[in-house]
Design a protein around this motif. Structure first.
Motif, PDB file in Angstrom:
ATOM      1  N   VAL A 159      -3.191  -5.768   5.979  1.00  0.00           N
ATOM      2  CA  VAL A 159      -3.750  -6.639   4.939  1.00  0.00           C
ATOM      3  C   VAL A 159      -2.997  -6.375   3.636  1.00  0.00           C
ATOM      4  CG1 VAL A 159      -6.075  -6.763   5.936  1.00  0.00           C
ATOM      5  CG2 VAL A 159      -5.509  -4.881   4.403  1.00  0.00           C
ATOM      6  N   HIS A 160      -3.249  -7.206   2.635  1.00  0.00           N
ATOM      7  CA  HIS A 160      -2.683  -6.899   1.318  1.00  0.00           C
ATOM      8  C   HIS A 160      -3.637  -5.994   0.523  1.00  0.00           C
ATOM      9  CE1 HIS A 160      -0.453  -7.100  -2.330  1.00  0.00           C
ATOM     10  NE2 HIS A 160      -1.424  -7.706  -2.975  1.00  0.00           N
ATOM     11  N   HIS A 161      -4.880  -6.441   0.370  1.00  0.00           N
ATOM     12  CA  HIS A 161      -5.832  -5.678  -0.452  1.00  0.00           C
ATOM     13  C   HIS A 161      -6.520  -4.594   0.386  1.00  0.00           C
ATOM     14  CE1 HIS A 161      -5.560  -9.719  -2.257  1.00  0.00           C
ATOM     15  NE2 HIS A 161      -5.767  -9.124  -3.408  1.00  0.00           N
ATOM     16  N   GLY A 208       2.326  -7.771   1.903  1.00  0.00           N
ATOM     17  CA  GLY A 208       2.073  -8.723   0.824  1.00  0.00           C
ATOM     18  C   GLY A 208       2.702  -8.421  -0.514  1.00  0.00           C
ATOM     19  N   ASP A 209       2.555  -9.401  -1.430  1.00  0.00           N
ATOM     20  CA  ASP A 209       3.251  -9.423  -2.723  1.00  0.00           C
ATOM     21  C   ASP A 209       4.753  -9.258  -2.489  1.00  0.00           C
ATOM     22  OD1 ASP A 209       0.974  -9.917  -4.112  1.00  0.00           O
ATOM     23  OD2 ASP A 209       0.970  -8.081  -5.300  1.00  0.00           O
ATOM     24  N   ILE A 210       5.255 -10.186  -1.692  1.00  0.00           N
ATOM     25  CA  ILE A 210       6.682 -10.199  -1.395  1.00  0.00           C
ATOM     26  C   ILE A 210       7.436 -10.739  -2.612  1.00  0.00           C
ATOM     27  CG2 ILE A 210       8.405 -11.185   0.190  1.00  0.00           C
ATOM     28  CD1 ILE A 210       6.084 -11.238   2.297  1.00  0.00           C
ATOM     29  N   ALA A 256       5.255  -2.717   0.999  1.00  0.00           N
ATOM     30  CA  ALA A 256       4.306  -3.579   0.269  1.00  0.00           C
ATOM     31  C   ALA A 256       4.862  -3.808  -1.118  1.00  0.00           C
ATOM     32  CB  ALA A 256       2.927  -2.933   0.178  1.00  0.00           C
ATOM     33  N   ASP A 257       4.475  -4.923  -1.717  1.00  0.00           N
ATOM     34  CA  ASP A 257       4.711  -5.148  -3.143  1.00  0.00           C
ATOM     35  C   ASP A 257       6.177  -4.979  -3.536  1.00  0.00           C
ATOM     36  OD1 ASP A 257       1.760  -5.366  -4.322  1.00  0.00           O
ATOM     37  OD2 ASP A 257       1.792  -3.854  -2.732  1.00  0.00           O
ATOM     38  N   VAL A 258       7.037  -5.680  -2.800  1.00  0.00           N
ATOM     39  CA  VAL A 258       8.458  -5.682  -3.170  1.00  0.00           C
ATOM     40  C   VAL A 258       8.648  -6.552  -4.423  1.00  0.00           C
ATOM     41  CG1 VAL A 258      10.815  -6.112  -2.381  1.00  0.00           C
ATOM     42  CG2 VAL A 258       9.076  -5.373  -0.746  1.00  0.00           C
ATOM     43  N   HIS A 259       7.826  -7.583  -4.543  1.00  0.00           N
ATOM     44  CA  HIS A 259       7.822  -8.437  -5.752  1.00  0.00           C
ATOM     45  C   HIS A 259       9.225  -8.948  -6.091  1.00  0.00           C
ATOM     46  CE1 HIS A 259       3.645  -8.098  -7.180  1.00  0.00           C
ATOM     47  NE2 HIS A 259       3.661  -6.858  -6.742  1.00  0.00           N
ATOM     48  N   PHE A 260       9.850  -9.680  -5.151  1.00  0.00           N
ATOM     49  CA  PHE A 260      11.161 -10.257  -5.464  1.00  0.00           C
ATOM     50  C   PHE A 260      11.084 -11.031  -6.775  1.00  0.00           C
ATOM     51  CE2 PHE A 260      12.558  -9.061  -1.287  1.00  0.00           C
ATOM     52  CZ  PHE A 260      13.923  -8.846  -1.501  1.00  0.00           C
ATOM     53  N   GLY A 297      -1.526  -2.755   0.910  1.00  0.00           N
ATOM     54  CA  GLY A 297      -0.645  -2.622  -0.246  1.00  0.00           C
ATOM     55  C   GLY A 297      -1.473  -2.814  -1.505  1.00  0.00           C
ATOM     56  N   HIS A 298      -0.949  -3.586  -2.452  1.00  0.00           N
ATOM     57  CA  HIS A 298      -1.640  -4.086  -3.643  1.00  0.00           C
ATOM     58  C   HIS A 298      -1.796  -3.087  -4.781  1.00  0.00           C
ATOM     59  CE1 HIS A 298      -4.025  -6.860  -5.976  1.00  0.00           C
ATOM     60  NE2 HIS A 298      -5.065  -6.052  -6.008  1.00  0.00           N
ATOM     61  N   VAL A 299      -2.052  -1.817  -4.497  1.00  0.00           N
ATOM     62  CA  VAL A 299      -2.384  -0.898  -5.593  1.00  0.00           C
ATOM     63  C   VAL A 299      -1.146  -0.191  -6.164  1.00  0.00           C
ATOM     64  CG1 VAL A 299      -4.733  -0.590  -4.766  1.00  0.00           C
ATOM     65  CG2 VAL A 299      -3.000   1.068  -4.097  1.00  0.00           C
ATOM     66  N   HIS A 300       0.015  -0.436  -5.550  1.00  0.00           N
ATOM     67  CA  HIS A 300       1.296   0.096  -6.050  1.00  0.00           C
ATOM     68  C   HIS A 300       1.317   1.623  -6.097  1.00  0.00           C
ATOM     69  CE1 HIS A 300       2.859  -3.867  -8.070  1.00  0.00           C
ATOM     70  NE2 HIS A 300       2.089  -4.119  -7.012  1.00  0.00           N
ATOM     71  N   ALA A 301       0.583   2.236  -5.204  1.00  0.00           N
ATOM     72  CA  ALA A 301       0.608   3.699  -5.074  1.00  0.00           C
ATOM     73  C   ALA A 301       0.321   4.023  -3.605  1.00  0.00           C
ATOM     74  CB  ALA A 301      -0.445   4.340  -5.963  1.00  0.00           C
ATOM     75  N   VAL A 352       9.710  -2.793  -9.924  1.00  0.00           N
ATOM     76  CA  VAL A 352       9.687  -1.977 -11.147  1.00  0.00           C
ATOM     77  C   VAL A 352       8.284  -1.969 -11.774  1.00  0.00           C
ATOM     78  CG1 VAL A 352      12.128  -2.320 -11.646  1.00  0.00           C
ATOM     79  CG2 VAL A 352      10.458  -3.940 -12.565  1.00  0.00           C
ATOM     80  N   ARG A 353       7.322  -2.642 -11.130  1.00  0.00           N
ATOM     81  CA  ARG A 353       5.935  -2.655 -11.627  1.00  0.00           C
ATOM     82  C   ARG A 353       5.200  -1.435 -11.065  1.00  0.00           C
ATOM     83  NH1 ARG A 353       2.614  -7.303 -10.295  1.00  0.00           N
ATOM     84  NH2 ARG A 353       1.588  -6.807 -12.223  1.00  0.00           N
ATOM     85  N   ARG A 354       5.497  -0.272 -11.605  1.00  0.00           N
ATOM     86  CA  ARG A 354       4.984   0.960 -11.013  1.00  0.00           C
ATOM     87  C   ARG A 354       3.794   1.499 -11.793  1.00  0.00           C
ATOM     88  NH1 ARG A 354      10.522   1.487  -9.362  1.00  0.00           N
ATOM     89  NH2 ARG A 354      11.204   3.122 -10.769  1.00  0.00           N
ATOM     90  N   ASN A 408      -1.526 -11.712  -3.302  1.00  0.00           N
ATOM     91  CA  ASN A 408      -1.955 -12.662  -4.336  1.00  0.00           C
ATOM     92  C   ASN A 408      -0.788 -13.185  -5.159  1.00  0.00           C
ATOM     93  OD1 ASN A 408      -2.621  -9.703  -4.899  1.00  0.00           O
ATOM     94  ND2 ASN A 408      -2.287 -10.486  -6.980  1.00  0.00           N
ATOM     95  N   HIS A 409       0.319 -12.426  -5.252  1.00  0.00           N
ATOM     96  CA  HIS A 409       1.486 -12.900  -5.999  1.00  0.00           C
ATOM     97  C   HIS A 409       2.316 -13.905  -5.201  1.00  0.00           C
ATOM     98  CE1 HIS A 409       1.835 -10.525  -9.793  1.00  0.00           C
ATOM     99  NE2 HIS A 409       0.909  -9.800  -9.173  1.00  0.00           N
ATOM    100  N   ASP A 410       1.987 -14.116  -3.938  1.00  0.00           N
ATOM    101  CA  ASP A 410       2.763 -15.039  -3.114  1.00  0.00           C
ATOM    102  C   ASP A 410       2.197 -16.457  -3.138  1.00  0.00           C
ATOM    103  OD1 ASP A 410       4.584 -13.030  -2.407  1.00  0.00           O
ATOM    104  OD2 ASP A 410       3.156 -12.256  -0.918  1.00  0.00           O
TER     105      ASP A 410
HETATM  106 FE   LIG Z   1       1.545  -6.164  -6.175  1.00  0.00          FE
END
Ligand SMILES: [Fe+2]
Length: 267
Positions: free
Chosen positions: A153-155, A39-41, A8-12, A190-194, A217-219, A70-72
Motif C-alpha cells: 500500500v502507499h499509506h 506509491g508517490d512515484i 517508495a516515494d521516489v517523487h520523480f 511508504g508515504h512517511v519518508h522514513a 530530496v523531500r526527506r 497521493n502525489h500520483d
Molecule cells: Fe511521498
C-alpha cells in the motif's frame, strides 16, 4: 530464496538525482526477483514526471508490484483530479491493483489507498476500500504454495510511532483486522519518508509492518533509502539501503522467523 526491492516515494520531479544515478548498479548487486514500489512515484502527477518514472520502471530488471500514492494524481488541474485522478498513472505506469507477484516463497498484491480527492480538507490521507481489500486478500490466498503473504500500500494502515508523520488512514484498523483473520503476514508501505520495520502493527495486530523511506530530496531527517527484503522458507530479512557520503550502504539486517510470525496469529 526471494530477493525483493521495496521502493517508495521516489517523487520523480524532485528525485535525488545523485542517488538515482548510481541506484541501478546497487539494485543489480542485490539480484532482485521482484521490485515493489509503494506509491508517490511522481511529485505533481505531471506528464513529464510520469514519462521519466515509466522509463525508470521499464529499466528495473525484474517483475514489479506497483501502487500509486497521493502525489500520483494531478496536483494542478482540478477537472483531471476529480474525474480521472489516476488517468496518467494508468496510462504510463500500470492499471490500479496490478501487477502482482507470486513464487514459492512469497505473494505480493497491491492495494490502492490514495485518492484524487475526498470529503476531507486533507486529500493526502489514505482510505481503504473494503471491497478492494477483499479482492486483494482473495488474490493472496488464491496464490497456492507461497509461504509469506504481503499486501503493498502507499499509506501505513496505522502510522507507526517512529513515523515523523502522524495521520489516520480511514478504515486502516478495520483492514488490519481483516488481513489478520485472512492470515496475511506483512504490510509493505511508504508515504512517511522514513524507513521502519515493526514485528507487529502499532495496534498490536500480529502482522509485520515494513515501511520504505524516500529516494527524493523531500526527506524528514533521514537519508534517502530503500529496503532490501530477502525471504526463504524460514526467515524474512529486512535491510535498509541508505544513501550517505555519495554511496549506498547497508544498515544492520532485521531478521524475523516466519514460523514465529505465523504462530502468533493462528490460534
Ligand atoms: Fe511521498
Amino acid at each position: 530464496m526471494t530477493s525483493i526491492i521495496q521502493f517508495a516515494d521516489v517523487h520523480f520531479g524532485v528525485e535525488d538525482r545523485e542517488a538515482m544515478a548510481v541506484l541501478a548498479q546497487t539494485v543489480e548487486s542485490l539480484k532482485p526477483d521482484v521490485t515493489v514500489i509503494c506509491g508517490d512515484i511522481t511529485q505533481h502527477g505531471g506528464t513529464d514526471e510520469f514519462k521519466a518514472a515509466r522509463d525508470w520502471i521499464k529499466r528495473l530488471p525484474c517483475p514489479k508490484v506497483l501502487t500509486p500514492g497521493n502525489h500520483d494524481t494531478p496536483m494542478y488541474g482540478l477537472l483531471h483530479r476529480f474525474f480521472d485522478p489516476f488517468g496518467r498513472y494508468k496510462r504510463y505506469i500500470a492499471p490500479l491493483g496490478d501487477p502482482h507477484f507470486t513464487d514459492e516463497n512469497v505473494s505480493i498484491v497491491p492495494l490502492t489507498t490514495a485518492r484524487g480527492w475526498q470529503l476531507k480538507t486533507d486529500w493526502s490521507l489514505g482510505i481503504v476500500d473494503m471491497e478492494d481489500l477483499d479482492l486483494a486478500i482473495n488474490q493472496l490466498n488464491g496464490a497456492a504454495g507461497s509461504t509469506v503473504k504481503m499486501i503493498s500500500v502507499h499509506h501505513p494502515l496505522i502510522y507507526p510511532p517512529v513515523s515523523p508523520l502522524q495521520k489516520e488512514t480511514e478504515r486502516g484498523g478495520e483492514a488490519l483486522k481483516r488481513l489478520s483473520e485472512a492470515n496475511i503476514d506483512v504490510v509493505l508501505s511508504g508515504h512517511v519518508h522514513a524507513p521502519f520495520v515493526l514485528e507487529r502493527q502499532p495496534d498490536e495486530t500480529e502482522i509485520m509492518s515494513i515501511g520504505a523511506g524516500t529516494l527524493s530530496v523531500r526527506r524528514r531527517d533521514r537519508p534517502a533509502s530503500f529496503n532490501h527484503i530477502v525471504i526463504d522458507q524460514e526467515m524474512i530479512n529486512v535491510t535498509e539501503v541508505f544513501w550517505q557520503d555519495g554511496k549506498f550502504s547497508l544498515a544492520k539486517p532485521q531478521p524475523k522467523k516466519i514460523a514465529e510470525l505465523k504462530s502468533r496469529r493462528i490460534p
